[in-house]
Design a protein around this motif. Structure first.
Motif, short mmCIF file in Angstrom:
data_model
loop_
_atom_site.label_atom_id
_atom_site.label_comp_id
_atom_site.label_asym_id
_atom_site.label_seq_id
_atom_site.Cartn_x
_atom_site.Cartn_y
_atom_site.Cartn_z
N LYS A 127 0.86 -1.18 0.00
CA LYS A 127 0.00 0.00 0.00
C LYS A 127 0.90 1.22 0.00
N ASN A 132 0.90 5.82 -1.03
CA ASN A 132 0.19 7.03 -1.44
C ASN A 132 1.06 7.80 -2.43
N VAL A 160 -3.21 9.94 -3.97
CA VAL A 160 -3.99 8.77 -4.39
C VAL A 160 -3.48 7.54 -3.66
N GLU A 161 -4.40 6.79 -3.04
CA GLU A 161 -4.05 5.56 -2.33
C GLU A 161 -4.03 4.39 -3.30
N TYR A 162 -2.91 3.68 -3.30
CA TYR A 162 -2.75 2.52 -4.19
C TYR A 162 -2.70 1.24 -3.36
N ASP A 204 -2.62 -3.58 -9.49
CA ASP A 204 -2.77 -2.32 -8.76
C ASP A 204 -4.23 -1.90 -8.77
N TRP A 239 -6.74 1.48 -7.45
CA TRP A 239 -6.81 2.83 -6.90
C TRP A 239 -8.13 3.45 -7.32
#
Length: 203
Positions: A84, A86, A90-92, A133, A135
């Motif tokens: 995880k 950022n 944006v959080e991935y 991935d 998001w």
């Protein structure tokens, strides 16, 4: 620290188990085994989570002396972990899917007729490497899957420690933790970790 906790748990289990069943009478046995794994990464560049996975393969066991045996295996294992991070707000969420052909060679010491402590090296060959991935952008969940083969090392080396308990003459259960000793990534310090529970049948 992880290996220390595992060792303490093993000692407690050994003290709790009685000598109720007989050690296999045959000097050479073999058969299938299948199990459930919890795989993860460790190392300074490792991810933040693990995954439930599976393994399946065959084992061979040869009793070399009183209370001692050697047990090589050939196992297909689904492994990998999670990341995880950022980036620009944006959080991935990333999930790695790594498949290996693992060849552990376990040295077994029978502390009781039905119970052995297993320890030995494992060679792993990577045969599949992909990452997914996820998001969110503008309120919509996005997803992308790509190949990681060029960034994943082909050979993985680890050390395993565990227990085998004979439920019956031909059926056994195993618990094992295998700690990777070499980096699996070409770009950072990331090693495999694998806690597994398996069941097998002896011929």
């Amino acid at each position: 620290m992880i290996m220390k906790k595992i060792a303490i748990a093993f000692v407690c289990m050994i003290m709790a188990v009685g000598t109720a069943m007989a050690q296999p009478e045959k000097s050479f046995t073999f058969g299938p085994k299948i199990g459930v794994d919890y795989t993860h990464y460790w190392g300074k560049d490792c991810g933040h989570g693990g995954r439930l996975n599976y393994q399946a393969g065959v084992f061979f066991e040869y009793v070399v002396a009183n209370k001692f045996a050697i047990a090589p295996e050939i196992v297909f294992a689904a492994q990998g972990g999670k990341y995880k991070w950022n980036e620009s707000g944006v959080e991935y969420d990333a999930t790695d899917y790594l498949n290996y052909i693992n060849v552990p060679v376990m040295l077994k010491y029978y502390v009781a007729p039905s119970l052995s402590i297993d320890f030995g090296p494992q060679l792993g060959i990577n045969v599949y490497s992909k990452r997914t991935d996820k998001w969110e952008a503008a309120g919509v969940e996005m997803k992308d899957t790509y190949d990681m083969k060029d960034g994943t090392k082909t050979i993985d080396f680890g050390i395993g420690l565990g227990l085998t308990y004979n439920l019956a003459k031909d059926v056994f259960v195993q618990g094992r933790y295998t700690m990777g000793m070499t980096d699996i990534s070409k770009y950072g310090s990331v090693k495999n970790g694998n806690a597994q529970i398996a069941i097998g049948y002896r011929f």
